[in-house]
Design an enzyme around this catalytic site. Structure first.
Site, PDB file in Angstrom:
ATOM      1  N   LYS A 159     -16.131  18.235 -15.288  1.00  0.00           N
ATOM      2  CA  LYS A 159     -15.930  19.188 -14.197  1.00  0.00           C
ATOM      3  C   LYS A 159     -16.054  20.589 -14.793  1.00  0.00           C
ATOM      4  O   LYS A 159     -15.068  21.281 -15.027  1.00  0.00           O
ATOM      5  CB  LYS A 159     -14.546  18.964 -13.584  1.00  0.00           C
ATOM      6  CG  LYS A 159     -14.589  18.837 -12.081  1.00  0.00           C
ATOM      7  CD  LYS A 159     -13.254  18.440 -11.518  1.00  0.00           C
ATOM      8  CE  LYS A 159     -12.930  19.222 -10.277  1.00  0.00           C
ATOM      9  NZ  LYS A 159     -13.887  19.189  -9.188  1.00  0.00           N
TER      10      LYS A 159
HETATM   11  N1  PPE Z   1     -17.437  15.228  -6.846  1.00  0.00           N
HETATM   12  C1  PPE Z   1     -17.425  16.553  -7.046  1.00  0.00           C
HETATM   13  C2  PPE Z   1     -18.687  17.238  -7.384  1.00  0.00           C
HETATM   14  C3  PPE Z   1     -16.220  17.248  -6.930  1.00  0.00           C
HETATM   15  O1  PPE Z   1     -16.206  18.560  -7.145  1.00  0.00           O
HETATM   16  C4  PPE Z   1     -15.043  16.556  -6.580  1.00  0.00           C
HETATM   17  C5  PPE Z   1     -13.753  17.283  -6.438  1.00  0.00           C
HETATM   18  C6  PPE Z   1     -15.116  15.173  -6.372  1.00  0.00           C
HETATM   19  C7  PPE Z   1     -16.328  14.542  -6.521  1.00  0.00           C
HETATM   20  C8  PPE Z   1     -13.906  14.355  -6.030  1.00  0.00           C
HETATM   21  O2  PPE Z   1     -13.042  14.268  -7.116  1.00  0.00           O
HETATM   22  P1  PPE Z   1     -11.476  14.064  -6.924  1.00  0.00           P
HETATM   23  O3  PPE Z   1     -10.933  15.353  -6.441  1.00  0.00           O
HETATM   24  O4  PPE Z   1     -10.997  13.678  -8.278  1.00  0.00           O
HETATM   25  O5  PPE Z   1     -11.281  12.998  -5.943  1.00  0.00           O
HETATM   26  N2  PPE Z   1     -13.856  18.629  -6.055  1.00  0.00           N
HETATM   27  C9  PPE Z   1     -12.750  19.539  -6.257  1.00  0.00           C
HETATM   28  C10 PPE Z   1     -13.184  20.981  -6.100  1.00  0.00           C
HETATM   29  C11 PPE Z   1     -13.632  21.356  -4.745  1.00  0.00           C
HETATM   30  C12 PPE Z   1     -13.904  22.809  -4.588  1.00  0.00           C
HETATM   31  O6  PPE Z   1     -14.569  23.141  -3.635  1.00  0.00           O
HETATM   32  O7  PPE Z   1     -13.446  23.631  -5.395  1.00  0.00           O
HETATM   33  C13 PPE Z   1     -11.577  19.200  -5.351  1.00  0.00           C
HETATM   34  O8  PPE Z   1     -11.718  18.450  -4.390  1.00  0.00           O
HETATM   35  O9  PPE Z   1     -10.497  19.696  -5.634  1.00  0.00           O
END
Ligand code: PPE
Length: 305
Positions: A159
């Site tokens: 990330k």
């Molecule tokens: N894919 C991506 C690209 C992503 O950024 C997130 C979270 C996920 C999947 C889902 O991951 P999880 O939160 O572990 O279930 N994105 C984070 C950031 C969003 C933002 O706009 O800033 C979030 O949901 O917190």
């Protein structure tokens, strides 16, 4: 909507006033996107605010740093405690939590080896990311013209701050075209994920989500959803999805910490049944689980105080 401020932000071991949580304009990560971050939510429970799967999020932060070759000068436990402390300092029953490890002021140039890693943890109230009625009404999705990163371009499993340039390009393109969110394809043309969410499609009664190898982040919500769905007796598989799988899916939903669970009502203007029955069941259990209302999943809720 502008960020709603809270009293304190944790910076390198100290809670500082919100307005004082500042960095120099020559902060390395501001120039090169070299930081790593997390998105976490704290929810109200009967025993006070609890941070959902906090330890796993902090472990993923360390994994992201490890992929990037970045040293975080704290332990997982220290950042877990720091997060709890920051959440508690807001006085809020629930909030969004953003830990960020970044190369700070002091060095410039692409060699990160001499750089110092700074860490900040900020909390603020953040509502449903894709709208309050995202489960019932669903969102309109568009396959993006922007391709998700290849594993040898920008590691999608980390990330990393810079990875989100790609997400922003896709998000803004989708919004300007009148859609709510974009679906990103991997360089091989298969479905990866959305700009800030993982995706699930139901085909022939099987719930399918693309693997990390397709360029998806290993989502913690994705993992929670798979656990909840399997406990409901659904057949859940991590497998590749093609664009056409989405067009003829029985139901589609996306999930992430910020977005929680949102159903999808169309992809590229092809209607998808919405809200799907499995989506509804999973979303309801998820929204109870995060608030500590489901005994089986209570261990996911880590009390802030
Ligand atoms: N894919 C991506 C690209 C992503 O950024 C997130 C979270 C996920 C999947 C889902 O991951 P999880 O939160 O572990 O279930 N994105 C984070 C950031 C969003 C933002 O706009 O800033 C979030 O949901 O917190």
């Amino acid at each position: 909507m502008p960020i709603q401020t809270t009293p304190k932000i944790w910076m390198n071991g100290e809670l500082v006033d919100w307005d004082k949580a500042q960095v120099h304009v020559l902060t390395h990560t501001l120039h090169y996107g070299t930081g790593v971050f997390e998105g976490i939510r704290a929810y109200p429970t009967d025993n006070g605010p609890a941070v959902f799967r906090l330890t796993e999020h902090i472990k993923r932060l360390f994994n992201s740093a490890h992929i990037m070759g970045m040293e975080i000068p704290y332990t997982v436990d220290e950042l877990v405690q720091a997060t709890k402390e920051t959440v508690a300092s807001t006085g809020l029953p629930g909030c969004y939590v953003r830990p960020l490890a970044y190369y700070g002021y002091g060095e410039m140039g692409l060699n990160t080896l001499p750089c110092r890693t700074d860490v900040a943890i900020a909390c603020w109230p953040w509502g449903a990311y894709l709208g309050d009625d995202a489960v019932s009404k669903g969102v309109r999705m568009k396959i993006s013209s922007w391709t998700r990163h290849d594993h040898n371009t920008m590691p999608p499993a980390a990330k990393t701050v810079g990875n989100y340039v790609n997400s922003s390009l896709a998000k803004v393109e989708a919004l300007k075209a009148g859609y709510d969110e974009a679906i990103m394809l991997a360089p091989n043309g298969l479905i990866a994920e959305c700009t800030g969410e993982n995706i699930f499609a139901v085909r022939n009664d099987i719930i399918i989500t693309p693997p990390l190898s397709a360029g998806a982040l290993e989502g913690i919500t994705q993992n929670s959803v798979m656990t909840i769905a399997r406990d409901q007796g659904y057949d859940v598989r991590v497998d590749n999805l093609a664009r056409s799988d989405l067009y003829i899916a029985e139901e589609i939903f996306v999930c992430g910490t910020a977005a929680e669970i949102s159903s999808v009502n169309s992809v590229d203007d092809r209607a998808v049944p919405c809200p799907g029955p499995k989506t509804k069941v999973i979303a309801e259990i998820y929204l109870d689980a995060v608030k500590g209302k489901v005994d089986k999943y209570k261990h996911w809720c880590e009390l802030a105080v």
